[in-house]
Scaffold this active site. Structure first.
Site, mmCIF file in Angstrom:
data_model
loop_
_atom_site.group_PDB
_atom_site.id
_atom_site.type_symbol
_atom_site.label_atom_id
_atom_site.label_comp_id
_atom_site.label_asym_id
_atom_site.label_seq_id
_atom_site.Cartn_x
_atom_site.Cartn_y
_atom_site.Cartn_z
ATOM 1 N N HIS A 79 30.852 -13.818 -33.696
ATOM 2 C CA HIS A 79 30.444 -12.555 -34.308
ATOM 3 C C HIS A 79 29.128 -13.168 -35.333
ATOM 4 O O HIS A 79 29.318 -13.676 -36.336
ATOM 5 C CB HIS A 79 31.207 -12.058 -35.126
ATOM 6 N N GLU B 136 31.170 -15.752 -37.425
ATOM 7 C CA GLU B 136 32.620 -15.683 -37.370
ATOM 8 C C GLU B 136 32.916 -15.978 -36.005
ATOM 9 O O GLU B 136 32.637 -15.184 -35.018
ATOM 10 C CB GLU B 136 33.274 -14.208 -37.831
ATOM 11 N N SER C 144 32.268 -6.428 -33.278
ATOM 12 C CA SER C 144 32.574 -6.211 -34.785
ATOM 13 C C SER C 144 33.890 -6.016 -34.975
ATOM 14 O O SER C 144 34.526 -6.182 -36.071
ATOM 15 C CB SER C 144 31.908 -5.491 -35.497
ATOM 16 N N ASN D 59 33.794 -7.562 -41.803
ATOM 17 C CA ASN D 59 33.742 -6.279 -41.748
ATOM 18 C C ASN D 59 35.027 -5.697 -42.180
ATOM 19 O O ASN D 59 34.932 -4.338 -42.550
ATOM 20 C CB ASN D 59 33.545 -5.968 -40.235
HETATM 21 N N1 LIG Z 1 24.540 -3.626 -35.708
HETATM 22 C C1 LIG Z 1 25.193 -4.541 -36.401
HETATM 23 O O1 LIG Z 1 24.707 -4.725 -37.630
HETATM 24 C C2 LIG Z 1 26.211 -5.432 -35.759
HETATM 25 C C3 LIG Z 1 26.587 -6.579 -36.301
HETATM 26 C C4 LIG Z 1 27.303 -7.718 -35.670
HETATM 27 C C5 LIG Z 1 27.858 -7.311 -34.566
HETATM 28 N N2 LIG Z 1 27.458 -6.118 -33.923
HETATM 29 C C6 LIG Z 1 27.964 -5.642 -32.732
HETATM 30 O O2 LIG Z 1 26.943 -6.225 -31.678
HETATM 31 C C7 LIG Z 1 27.429 -5.351 -30.464
HETATM 32 C C8 LIG Z 1 26.098 -4.671 -30.174
HETATM 33 O O3 LIG Z 1 25.739 -3.973 -31.336
HETATM 34 P P1 LIG Z 1 24.103 -3.368 -31.564
HETATM 35 O O4 LIG Z 1 24.151 -2.794 -33.105
HETATM 36 O O5 LIG Z 1 23.122 -4.345 -31.321
HETATM 37 O O6 LIG Z 1 23.913 -2.208 -30.643
HETATM 38 P P2 LIG Z 1 22.698 -1.222 -30.050
HETATM 39 O O7 LIG Z 1 23.112 -0.150 -29.721
HETATM 40 O O8 LIG Z 1 21.622 -1.743 -30.890
HETATM 41 O O9 LIG Z 1 22.339 -2.411 -28.693
HETATM 42 C C9 LIG Z 1 23.041 -2.188 -27.569
HETATM 43 C C10 LIG Z 1 22.290 -2.694 -26.353
HETATM 44 O O10 LIG Z 1 22.978 -2.872 -25.281
HETATM 45 C C11 LIG Z 1 22.297 -2.506 -24.009
HETATM 46 N N3 LIG Z 1 23.281 -2.153 -22.961
HETATM 47 C C12 LIG Z 1 24.234 -1.137 -22.966
HETATM 48 N N4 LIG Z 1 24.906 -1.080 -21.629
HETATM 49 C C13 LIG Z 1 24.439 -2.442 -21.242
HETATM 50 C C14 LIG Z 1 25.001 -3.096 -19.999
HETATM 51 N N5 LIG Z 1 25.783 -2.632 -19.003
HETATM 52 N N6 LIG Z 1 24.206 -4.163 -19.714
HETATM 53 C C15 LIG Z 1 23.140 -4.708 -20.587
HETATM 54 N N7 LIG Z 1 23.035 -3.953 -21.457
HETATM 55 C C16 LIG Z 1 23.664 -2.818 -22.008
HETATM 56 C C17 LIG Z 1 21.813 -1.039 -24.649
HETATM 57 O O11 LIG Z 1 20.492 -0.677 -23.727
HETATM 58 C C18 LIG Z 1 21.199 -1.445 -25.765
HETATM 59 O O12 LIG Z 1 19.921 -2.031 -26.131
HETATM 60 C C19 LIG Z 1 28.410 -4.306 -30.896
HETATM 61 O O13 LIG Z 1 29.585 -5.066 -30.093
HETATM 62 C C20 LIG Z 1 28.576 -4.388 -32.363
HETATM 63 O O14 LIG Z 1 29.541 -4.080 -32.777
HETATM 64 C C21 LIG Z 1 26.533 -5.261 -34.807
#
Ligand SMILES: NC(=O)c1ccc[n+]([C@@H]2O[C@H](COP(=O)([O-])OP(=O)(O)OC[C@H]3O[C@@H](n4cnc5c(N)ncnc54)[C@H](O)[C@@H]3O)[C@@H](O)[C@H]2O)c1
Length: 596
Positions: free
Chosen positions: A142, A154, A121, A192
């Protein structure tokens, strides 16, 4: 000919990853879904199952399609399972070193032609890409939360991303039924960058007890038509993820203080309060991962008795003024059964206001929303006067005269002389400090702000502004009155912009700055906010409707009161106002409306 991605890998099955898996599998693409450990994999699988089961229950997905969808997903622990996919999307936590490590590993595991994408993000896609030996095949894709629902993607290209990779990914987005905007690699991209300053500001309001979580969220939902309030949205995003995004944006985005994460956020993350995914964040949820909010110790009692606690009885209401707001407010009170005394500065004005109220009530009758008898009864409850003396026996006065402090102060001084003791005196000001008006009387404890939104008969929100001198009884009375009007009254402190304008206008101003910096176009920015965040209108559509002059004035007030450098009005906004491009009302603002 665009390249077809037939097998896609998703790394990390958390909030975003599980949803991204669903998007691909729903669209007939095979997915290899990867997690770090067996328990995490099971959680991801359960999330996918829960989401598709809900879609079936809602009749949005056939059972057979759900089963076929699941058959397309192959679950595995570890990146090695991704050796033969065409595209990988990484969705692990928002840490640069972690992402770089994963990309280096992906570079080793995947075939040379595989495209590697990050769902980051806020981190630099460029910095992630240089961890591989193929930065020209690295791109940002994204998605928005929840990925199966939100239409926007995005697409982030770095200076080295190959144009054909960008084209292939754009084609893929279309195949997924998504709308993409393609942009350069900048912290927070479009959505964002505009959203997180607002979210952080809302957390600061909550942290400083400026308003309750319920009131902050209700204000933005009802005042701006947003699908959810900022604190509920923080819980959906995940507070750990939100913290990391803010922290990165602060560091990458020019150290704008508005992106410095509010201390409360860090404390909540440390305490394990991560939002929905942990079952508790700003709100408490039925269980981890559930969207259902359950009452907790901070939940206000919503009963009528609780609302009326300490409130004074109000039967007769005076409304002072003859403009749009006064006219709407008279109608609202009369329809709700209050006896209303309208006071204007002359019988001619009274006649005009009376006509306007009649016209509006008649529209309700024509549309079948109001019975003729109810219209007549409402009109019968209003008396028309040109002198404040007729307010001697009212229980509540609502002032809605011109937005000038000297005029309002003089009026309140007169009301103080005329009105009986115990009356609640309310101002509808949207930008002046309520305390200034209150101190023009000898009874500041009885003075509140009642900030109605335009058009008052339609908009469901009223901001109840309490100054440092307002008594609890006056606040309770104002709240009870809002409830009796069928409106949601949200209570907040006496600061410039109250809740809604303070949170809304800096975001609009940021959108203007983004346009001014040529990062994106007005159309793409509007698209991003509507399709990525569910806003009913994009910032430039809204600015043209509200009026650029009005927006600039509000933004100036916010800047002058809070002295926050990031609130300084965008020069482009000032120039457009100077040029007389004020929005729809002058047929030209950010867009040309002369042909519509
Ligand atoms: N939460 C949101 O609203 C949102 C929206 C768009 C983008 N993002 C982006 O998406 C990405 C993930 O965010 P999220 O909110 O889903 O996080 P989250 O914490 O909910 O999930 C992350 C997952 O990654 C896994 N993980 C960690 N290390 C790992 C590895 N080495 N190999 C495989 N899996 C691994 C974890 O077990 C976890 O299930 C981030 O970059 C975030 O900025 C988030």
């Amino acid at each position: 000919m665009a390249r077809e991605f037939s097998t896609v890998g998703v790394v990390g099955l958390g909030t975003m990853g599980a949803g991204i898996v669903e998007v691909f599998a729903r669209n007939g693409i095979d997915v290899v879904a990867v997690e770090i450990s067996a328990p995490a994999l099971e959680r991801g699988r359960a999330t996918l199952k829960g989401s598709t089961d809900r879609a079936v229950a809602k009749g949005k997905l056939a059972e057979a399609d759900r089963d076929a969808l699941h058959e397309r997903v192959h679950f595995a622990v570890g990146l090695d399972a991704l050796h033969s996919v065409d595209l990988v999307i990484e969705a692990v936590p928002e840490h640069l070193d972690l992402k770089q490590r994963i990309f280096a590993e992906l570079d080793r595991v995947c075939r040379p032609e595989t495209v590697l994408a990050t769902n980051t993000s806020s981190l630099s896609v460029t910095e992630i890409s240089v961890a591989t030996s193929r930065p020209n095949q690295v791109i940002g894709i994204h998605f928005f939360n929840p990925a199966p629902v939100m239409k926007l993607v995005e697409v982030v290209r770095t200076v080295v991303t190959a144009p054909e990779v960008v084209a292939d990914v754009e084609e893929l987005c279309a195949r997924l039924g998504k709308v993409d905007v393609t942009i350069n690699d900048r912290a927070g991209f479009i959505a964002n960058a505009l959203l997180f300053g607002y979210l952080n500001h809302a957390v600061a309001m909550f942290e400083s007890h400026y308003a309750t979580r319920e009131d902050i969220d209700a204000a933005m939902k009802l005042g701006c038509g947003l699908p959810m309030g900022p604190l509920a949205l923080m819980d959906l995003i995940g507070l750990d993820t939100a913290y990391e995004i803010l922290d990165t944006m602060y560091r990458r985005g020019g150290r704008d203080r508005r992106h410095a994460p509010v201390p409360l956020l860090k404390q909540m993350v440390t305490a394990g309060l991560l939002g929905r995914k942990s079952g508790r964040g700003f709100y408490t949820y039925e269980r981890p991962g559930s969207p259902v909010v359950v009452p907790d110790e901070a939940t206000p009692l919503a009963t009528d008795a609780a609302l009326a606690d300490g409130a004074r009885a109000i039967a007769k209401v005076g409304v002072v003024g003859s403009g749009t707001m006064a006219t709407g407010i008279i109608e609202v009170f009369a329809k709700a059964g209050y006896e209303v005394v309208s006071v204007t500065r002359g019988m001619e004005k009274s006649a005009k206001v009376c006509e306007a109220v009649k016209t509006s009530l008649n529209k309700g009758v024509v549309r079948g929303k109001l019975a003729e008898a109810d219209r007549d009864a409402a009109l019968g409850r209003i008396s028309w006067s040109a002198t404040l003396d007729h307010l001697a026996d009212v229980d509540l006065v609502v002032e809605a005269v011109v937005e000038e402090l000297s005029v309002k102060k003089a009026l309140f001084a007169s009301l103080d002389e005329i009105c009986k003791p115990g009356v609640v005196l309310a101002t509808t000001t949207s930008s002046l400090p309520v305390i200034d008006v209150a101190m023009a009387t000898q009874r500041p404890a009885d003075v509140v702000g009642l900030h109605f939104f335009n058009p008052a008969p339609v908009m469901p929100l009223v901001e109840v502004v309490r100054t440092i001198r307002t008594s609890p009884e006056a606040t309770a009375t104002a709240r009870a009155v809002c409830a009796a009007l069928g409106k949601t009254g949200v209570v907040c402190g006496d600061r410039s912009g109250f809740i809604v304008n303070a949170l809304l206008f800096p975001y609009l101003n940021d959108a203007v700055k983004m346009l001014e910096a040529s990062y994106s176009t007005a159309d793409d920015i509007d698209h991003a906010m509507k399709l990525g965040c569910g806003y009913p209108m994009g910032p430039f559509e809204l600015l043209d409707v509200v009026g650029l002059d009005v927006s600039l004035a509000i933004q100036r007030e916010l800047y002058l009161e809070l002295r926050e450098p990031g609130f300084a009005p965008a020069p482009l906004l000032e120039h457009l106002v100077t040029a007389g491009y004020l929005g729809r009302k002058t047929r030209r603002g950010f867009r040309d409306h002369s042909h519509r």
